[in-house]
Enzyme design. Structure first.
Site, PDB file in Angstrom:
ATOM      1  N   ASP A   1      13.122  39.626   3.317  1.00 57.37           N
ATOM      2  CA  ASP A   1      14.361  38.857   3.431  1.00 57.37           C
ATOM      3  C   ASP A   1      15.501  39.506   2.653  1.00 57.37           C
ATOM      4  O   ASP A   1      16.642  39.515   3.107  1.00 57.37           O
ATOM      5  CB  ASP A   1      14.149  37.418   2.972  1.00 57.37           C
ATOM      6  CG  ASP A   1      13.358  36.588   3.972  1.00 57.37           C
ATOM      7  OD1 ASP A   1      13.217  37.019   5.138  1.00 57.37           O
ATOM      8  OD2 ASP A   1      12.871  35.509   3.590  1.00 57.37           O
TER       9      ASP A   1
ATOM     10  N   HIS B   1      15.458  33.162   9.709  1.00 58.17           N
ATOM     11  CA  HIS B   1      14.505  33.675  10.698  1.00 58.17           C
ATOM     12  C   HIS B   1      14.747  33.035  12.062  1.00 58.17           C
ATOM     13  O   HIS B   1      15.118  31.879  12.164  1.00 58.17           O
ATOM     14  CB  HIS B   1      13.067  33.380  10.266  1.00 58.17           C
ATOM     15  CG  HIS B   1      12.720  33.945   8.929  1.00 58.17           C
ATOM     16  ND1 HIS B   1      11.900  33.295   8.042  1.00 58.17           N
ATOM     17  CD2 HIS B   1      13.089  35.094   8.310  1.00 58.17           C
ATOM     18  CE1 HIS B   1      11.767  34.025   6.941  1.00 58.17           C
ATOM     19  NE2 HIS B   1      12.483  35.114   7.082  1.00 58.17           N
TER      20      HIS B   1
ATOM     21  N   HIS C   1      16.860  29.794  11.059  1.00 62.30           N
ATOM     22  CA  HIS C   1      16.418  28.779  10.114  1.00 62.30           C
ATOM     23  C   HIS C   1      16.098  29.409   8.764  1.00 62.30           C
ATOM     24  O   HIS C   1      15.556  30.514   8.689  1.00 62.30           O
ATOM     25  CB  HIS C   1      15.160  28.074  10.643  1.00 62.30           C
ATOM     26  CG  HIS C   1      14.617  27.089   9.668  1.00 62.30           C
ATOM     27  ND1 HIS C   1      13.498  27.361   8.900  1.00 62.30           N
ATOM     28  CD2 HIS C   1      15.056  25.867   9.307  1.00 62.30           C
ATOM     29  CE1 HIS C   1      13.273  26.311   8.113  1.00 62.30           C
ATOM     30  NE2 HIS C   1      14.200  25.403   8.350  1.00 62.30           N
TER      31      HIS C   1
ATOM     32  N   LYS D   1      11.597  24.958  16.685  1.00 65.60           N
ATOM     33  CA  LYS D   1      10.849  24.515  15.505  1.00 65.60           C
ATOM     34  C   LYS D   1      11.174  23.059  15.205  1.00 65.60           C
ATOM     35  O   LYS D   1      12.327  22.640  15.299  1.00 65.60           O
ATOM     36  CB  LYS D   1      11.239  25.350  14.282  1.00 65.60           C
ATOM     37  CG  LYS D   1      10.995  26.823  14.435  1.00 65.60           C
ATOM     38  CD  LYS D   1      11.525  27.607  13.243  1.00 65.60           C
ATOM     39  CE  LYS D   1      11.302  29.094  13.438  1.00 65.60           C
ATOM     40  NZ  LYS D   1      11.823  29.878  12.312  1.00 65.60           N
TER      41      LYS D   1
ATOM     42  N   ARG E   1       0.807  -1.216   0.000  1.00 66.38           N
ATOM     43  CA  ARG E   1       0.000   0.000   0.000  1.00 66.38           C
ATOM     44  C   ARG E   1       0.840   1.265   0.000  1.00 66.38           C
ATOM     45  O   ARG E   1       0.382   2.322  -0.407  1.00 66.38           O
ATOM     46  CB  ARG E   1      -0.919   0.028   1.225  1.00 66.38           C
ATOM     47  CG  ARG E   1      -1.888  -1.140   1.293  1.00 66.38           C
ATOM     48  CD  ARG E   1      -2.524  -1.223   2.647  1.00 66.38           C
ATOM     49  NE  ARG E   1      -1.482  -1.537   3.645  1.00 66.38           N
ATOM     50  CZ  ARG E   1      -1.631  -1.427   4.957  1.00 66.38           C
ATOM     51  NH1 ARG E   1      -2.778  -1.018   5.457  1.00 66.38           N
ATOM     52  NH2 ARG E   1      -0.652  -1.735   5.772  1.00 66.38           N
TER      53      ARG E   1
ATOM     54  N   TYR F   1       6.001  23.461   9.833  1.00 66.75           N
ATOM     55  CA  TYR F   1       6.699  23.904  11.034  1.00 66.75           C
ATOM     56  C   TYR F   1       5.807  23.611  12.234  1.00 66.75           C
ATOM     57  O   TYR F   1       4.707  24.143  12.315  1.00 66.75           O
ATOM     58  CB  TYR F   1       6.883  25.421  11.051  1.00 66.75           C
ATOM     59  CG  TYR F   1       7.577  26.068   9.884  1.00 66.75           C
ATOM     60  CD1 TYR F   1       8.912  26.446   9.985  1.00 66.75           C
ATOM     61  CD2 TYR F   1       6.896  26.360   8.707  1.00 66.75           C
ATOM     62  CE1 TYR F   1       9.549  27.090   8.947  1.00 66.75           C
ATOM     63  CE2 TYR F   1       7.530  27.003   7.665  1.00 66.75           C
ATOM     64  CZ  TYR F   1       8.853  27.367   7.790  1.00 66.75           C
ATOM     65  OH  TYR F   1       9.474  28.010   6.764  1.00 66.75           O
TER      66      TYR F   1
ATOM     67  N   ARG G   1      13.732  31.166   1.655  1.00 69.76           N
ATOM     68  CA  ARG G   1      13.033  31.770   2.797  1.00 69.76           C
ATOM     69  C   ARG G   1      13.956  31.718   4.013  1.00 69.76           C
ATOM     70  O   ARG G   1      14.512  30.699   4.340  1.00 69.76           O
ATOM     71  CB  ARG G   1      11.741  31.029   3.094  1.00 69.76           C
ATOM     72  CG  ARG G   1      10.690  31.146   1.984  1.00 69.76           C
ATOM     73  CD  ARG G   1       9.397  30.473   2.422  1.00 69.76           C
ATOM     74  NE  ARG G   1       8.426  30.397   1.366  1.00 69.76           N
ATOM     75  CZ  ARG G   1       7.373  31.210   1.244  1.00 69.76           C
ATOM     76  NH1 ARG G   1       7.175  32.168   2.128  1.00 69.76           N
ATOM     77  NH2 ARG G   1       6.519  31.059   0.263  1.00 69.76           N
TER      78      ARG G   1
ATOM     79  N   GLN H   1       1.814  25.933  17.886  1.00 70.19           N
ATOM     80  CA  GLN H   1       1.313  26.417  16.602  1.00 70.19           C
ATOM     81  C   GLN H   1       1.918  25.547  15.505  1.00 70.19           C
ATOM     82  O   GLN H   1       3.053  25.092  15.633  1.00 70.19           O
ATOM     83  CB  GLN H   1       1.728  27.883  16.402  1.00 70.19           C
ATOM     84  CG  GLN H   1       1.191  28.513  15.134  1.00 70.19           C
ATOM     85  CD  GLN H   1       1.471  30.013  15.099  1.00 70.19           C
ATOM     86  OE1 GLN H   1       1.432  30.692  16.111  1.00 70.19           O
ATOM     87  NE2 GLN H   1       1.734  30.521  13.912  1.00 70.19           N
TER      88      GLN H   1
ATOM     89  N   ASN I   1       2.477  25.617  11.274  1.00 70.61           N
ATOM     90  CA  ASN I   1       2.415  26.409  10.046  1.00 70.61           C
ATOM     91  C   ASN I   1       2.834  25.566   8.850  1.00 70.61           C
ATOM     92  O   ASN I   1       3.643  24.650   8.998  1.00 70.61           O
ATOM     93  CB  ASN I   1       3.374  27.609  10.122  1.00 70.61           C
ATOM     94  CG  ASN I   1       3.026  28.583  11.206  1.00 70.61           C
ATOM     95  OD1 ASN I   1       1.921  28.601  11.725  1.00 70.61           O
ATOM     96  ND2 ASN I   1       3.986  29.410  11.568  1.00 70.61           N
TER      97      ASN I   1
END
Length: 189
Positions: free
Chosen positions: A169, A62, A119, A72, A23, A132, A59, A47, A49
């Site tokens: 950025d 941060h 990151h 994270k 499967r 995240y 990206r 949280q 994201n």
């Protein structure tokens, strides 16, 4: 589930044990009890994201100011990306050093980024999606942004054409400017 510490102390690559059959595959992406056993501290998600990006999107870098600080747990759930963690903890023996991990949806490999570590990532496929799981909820005004192309960091992103980046950025300050502004966490080794 296997944990391997990266060159940035407290940052880990987590590789799940996959069970496959006709499967497809099954694996546990995160177990907070295993995390606590290995890390010696709890990880309580506050949280979650998702970020979806075109190929060659950069990206980051941060981090989040302390307080509230933010750890994270990062997983690529579609596509492939090159992930970077950078030690931003003032006084750390590895301050300014980085580690890179190739993340892809098929492997289920995740990266844990502790509080105070920066990151960022570069997508290598179209429609790449990263998840995240965060230890704190978003608090406006606490984001720390560092230019991912800062020549003093010289991160080997590996792009062959100018990456897609947000204006935020592109215009982010250098690591030295952020450090001189007193925005970074101290090392608590």
């Amino acid at each position: 589930m296997r944990f391997a510490e990266l060159e940035v102390p407290g940052s880990f690559v987590i590789t799940p044990d996959q069970i496959g059959d006709d499967r497809g595959t099954f694996y546990e992406s995160m177990r907070t009890d295993e995390f606590e056993r290995v890390m010696g501290q709890p990880f309580e998600p506050r949280q979650i994201n998702y970020s979806v990006s075109r190929r060659n999107t950069l990206r980051g870098l941060h981090s989040v100011a302390d307080p509230p600080a933010q750890a994270k747990y990062i997983t690529c759930v579609r596509g492939v990306l090159r992930d970077f963690v950078v030690d931003l903890r003032v006084g750390s023996p590895t301050f300014g050093r980085w580690a890179s991990t190739l993340l892809d949806a098929d492997s289920g490999v995740s990266v844990y980024v502790p509080e105070g570590v920066g990151h960022g990532f570069l997508t290598l496929t179209d429609d790449a999606c990263i998840c995240y799981v965060l230890s704190s909820a978003f608090v406006p005004g606490t984001q720390i942004d560092i230019n991912p192309l800062d020549p003093d960091l010289a991160l080997p992103w590996g792009f062959t054409e100018q990456p897609l980046m947000s204006a935020k950025d592109e215009k982010a300050p250098s690591l030295k400017e952020v450090m001189d502004a007193g925005l970074l966490m101290p090392w608590r080794g």
